[in-house]
Write an enzyme that holds these catalytic residues in place. Structure first.
Site, PDB file in Angstrom:
ATOM      1  N   THR A  28       0.821  -1.218   0.000  1.00  0.00           N
ATOM      2  CA  THR A  28       0.000   0.000   0.000  1.00  0.00           C
ATOM      3  C   THR A  28       0.851   1.261   0.000  1.00  0.00           C
ATOM      4  OG1 THR A  28      -1.823  -1.075   1.118  1.00  0.00           O
ATOM      5  CG2 THR A  28      -1.716   1.282   1.373  1.00  0.00           C
ATOM      6  N   ASP A  71       1.427  -6.452  -4.538  1.00  0.00           N
ATOM      7  CA  ASP A  71       0.563  -6.466  -3.361  1.00  0.00           C
ATOM      8  C   ASP A  71       1.064  -7.671  -2.566  1.00  0.00           C
ATOM      9  OD1 ASP A  71      -1.667  -7.327  -1.655  1.00  0.00           O
ATOM     10  OD2 ASP A  71      -2.809  -5.787  -2.695  1.00  0.00           O
ATOM     11  N   THR A 103       1.439  -4.781   4.167  1.00  0.00           N
ATOM     12  CA  THR A 103       1.266  -5.229   5.548  1.00  0.00           C
ATOM     13  C   THR A 103       0.649  -6.630   5.638  1.00  0.00           C
ATOM     14  OG1 THR A 103      -0.894  -4.131   5.666  1.00  0.00           O
ATOM     15  CG2 THR A 103       1.011  -2.899   6.473  1.00  0.00           C
ATOM     16  N   ASP A 104      -0.091  -7.032   4.590  1.00  0.00           N
ATOM     17  CA  ASP A 104      -0.858  -8.279   4.712  1.00  0.00           C
ATOM     18  C   ASP A 104       0.015  -9.493   5.048  1.00  0.00           C
ATOM     19  OD1 ASP A 104      -3.222  -6.998   4.267  1.00  0.00           O
ATOM     20  OD2 ASP A 104      -3.368  -7.519   2.149  1.00  0.00           O
ATOM     21  N   CYS A 292      -4.999 -18.559  20.035  1.00  0.00           N
ATOM     22  CA  CYS A 292      -4.880 -17.310  20.804  1.00  0.00           C
ATOM     23  C   CYS A 292      -3.585 -16.621  20.399  1.00  0.00           C
ATOM     24  CB  CYS A 292      -4.792 -17.588  22.303  1.00  0.00           C
ATOM     25  SG  CYS A 292      -6.219 -18.424  22.963  1.00  0.00           S
TER      26      CYS A 292
HETATM   27  N1  ASP Z   1      -2.829  -5.474   0.380  1.00  0.00           N
HETATM   28  C1  ASP Z   1      -1.762  -4.616   0.804  1.00  0.00           C
HETATM   29  C2  ASP Z   1      -0.480  -5.439   0.798  1.00  0.00           C
HETATM   30  O1  ASP Z   1      -0.275  -6.222   1.662  1.00  0.00           O
HETATM   31  C3  ASP Z   1      -2.038  -4.067   2.168  1.00  0.00           C
HETATM   32  C4  ASP Z   1      -0.957  -3.169   2.742  1.00  0.00           C
HETATM   33  O2  ASP Z   1       0.106  -2.950   2.203  1.00  0.00           O
HETATM   34  O3  ASP Z   1      -1.210  -2.599   3.810  1.00  0.00           O
HETATM   35  O4  ASP Z   1       0.309  -5.291  -0.104  1.00  0.00           O
END
Ligand code: ASP
Length: 355
Positions: A28, A71, A103-104, A292
């Site tokens: 992102t 991505d 982030t994913d 958990c």
């Molecule tokens: N879908 C994006 C990724 O992981 C989400 C992100 O970067 O926050 O590339």
């Protein structure tokens, strides 16, 4: 792979303080909206335009960009191999490394690299953003600038960080302890089972008791094989015998990360235990992690987990699912012998679990 290399002209004098290599994989942080309003990765030039301040750092900065930014939902072990290869090839020339990543799957990539970069004694900091850099409220600027600062931080000439980390929303976390826990706030990552490594405010405070110590004498060795023939089996009340048996009989399957309840408990129905026993007898490794995010697997604490010990299921202690999956793929790729791999699963490689 056809990498793009960009040297950033900073205001640094002829001999900048330190050198940092940025590896841009996508995510992102560098995305733009397409005609349909969906976010898609864009090239690093756009990222740079948005952070002109980066040029004022007293550092030599180089960017190596993946030819097609991704991505991170599309990232797999071949991309981990590319990231680790770039670090290995450039290790001597740089003081620290920043990996810009979605982030994913960042926690998976950070875990994988922590296992691959054996003997690492320089910082490797993953970061990204929840809002693209082109947006006015983006978190990208702070994340990137502080990650670069941390990647070049030294005390008495010695790197403060000697491990693979994730820096996000003012916190530095051990990469193989972190998990993405939120998708709609800036505090995307947490590390429930391990203390934070540093915190950024007006000053950056490093927590030396939690950071891995610097080992001046160690040499980087790249271990880059993976075997992806594994699966995650997440149990839930009412899971059927057919589903469990179908997963355990997948052709070529070598290992299962089983996500159990609480401190490692499963149903103790005879058909379920028989299925696990039969799979273990066929040489499939079963690694028990908890659903958990905080706490640990203690097989034998309850009657519902005691039998797992007897069957030969390996308890994962306080490891995350992300670290368990990548560790299993890594060990299956680089080591041989079921008993040996089972033994190695129970031992920390790079601080991913407590023993
Ligand atoms: N879908 C994006 C990724 O992981 C989400 C992100 O970067 O926050 O590339």
């Amino acid at each position: 792979m056809n990498y793009k290399i960009i040297n950033i002209r900073t205001s640094a004098q002829a001999n900048p303080r330190d050198a940092v290599l940025i590896i841009y994989t996508g995510g992102t942080i560098g995305m733009v909206y397409d005609e349909d309003g969906s976010l898609m990765p864009f090239n690093f030039g756009k990222v740079l335009e948005r952070i002109p301040e980066i040029r004022t750092l007293d550092l030599k900065l180089t960017v190596i960009s993946f030819p097609r930014p991704l991505d991170s939902s599309n990232i797999d072990y071949r991309d981990w191999q590319d990231m680790a290869y770039i670090i290995h090839e450039n290790y001597a020339q740089y003081d620290g490394f920043v990996i810009l990543h979605g982030t994913d799957t960042m926690a998976y990539s950070a875990s994988a690299l922590s296992f691959m970069l054996h003997g690492l004694n320089k910082p490797v900091i993953f970061t990204g953003a929840q809002i693209p850099i082109g947006q006015i409220r983006s978190d990208a600027r702070e994340n990137l600038i502080t990650a670069i600062e941390m990647a070049s931080e030294k005390r008495d000439g010695v790197p403060v960080i000697s491990e693979v980390c994730i820096y996000f929303n003012f916190l530095l976390l051990r990469g193989n302890r972190a998990q993405k826990v939120r998708s709609s706030t800036f505090a995307a990552f947490e590390s429930q089972n391990y203390p934070i490594l540093a915190e950024s405010g007006i000053f950056i405070e490093y927590y030396f008791n939690s950071l891995l110590p610097h080992r001046a004498e160690s040499h980087l060795e790249l271990k880059n094989k993976f075997d992806p023939n594994i699966a995650i089996l997440k149990i839930f009340p009412g899971i059927t015998k057919e589903i469990v048996e179908a997963i355990l009989s997948i052709k070529g399957l070598k290992g299962i990360v089983i996500e159990t309840y609480g401190s490692g408990n499963t149903m103790n129905y005879p058909w379920f235990l028989d299925s696990l026993r039969e799979a273990i007898q066929r040489g499939i490794i079963i690694f028990n992690v908890s659903q958990c995010s905080g706490g640990e697997v203690i097989q034998g604490r309850y009657e519902t987990s005691k039998l797992l010990n007897e069957l030969g299921v390996i308890g994962g202690g306080d490891i995350t699912t992300e670290a368990a999956v990548t560790k299993m793929m890594f060990l299956l790729g680089n080591e041989s012998g079921t008993a040996h791999i089972k033994e190695l699963l129970t031992k920390p490689i790079s601080g991913e679990m407590d023993i």
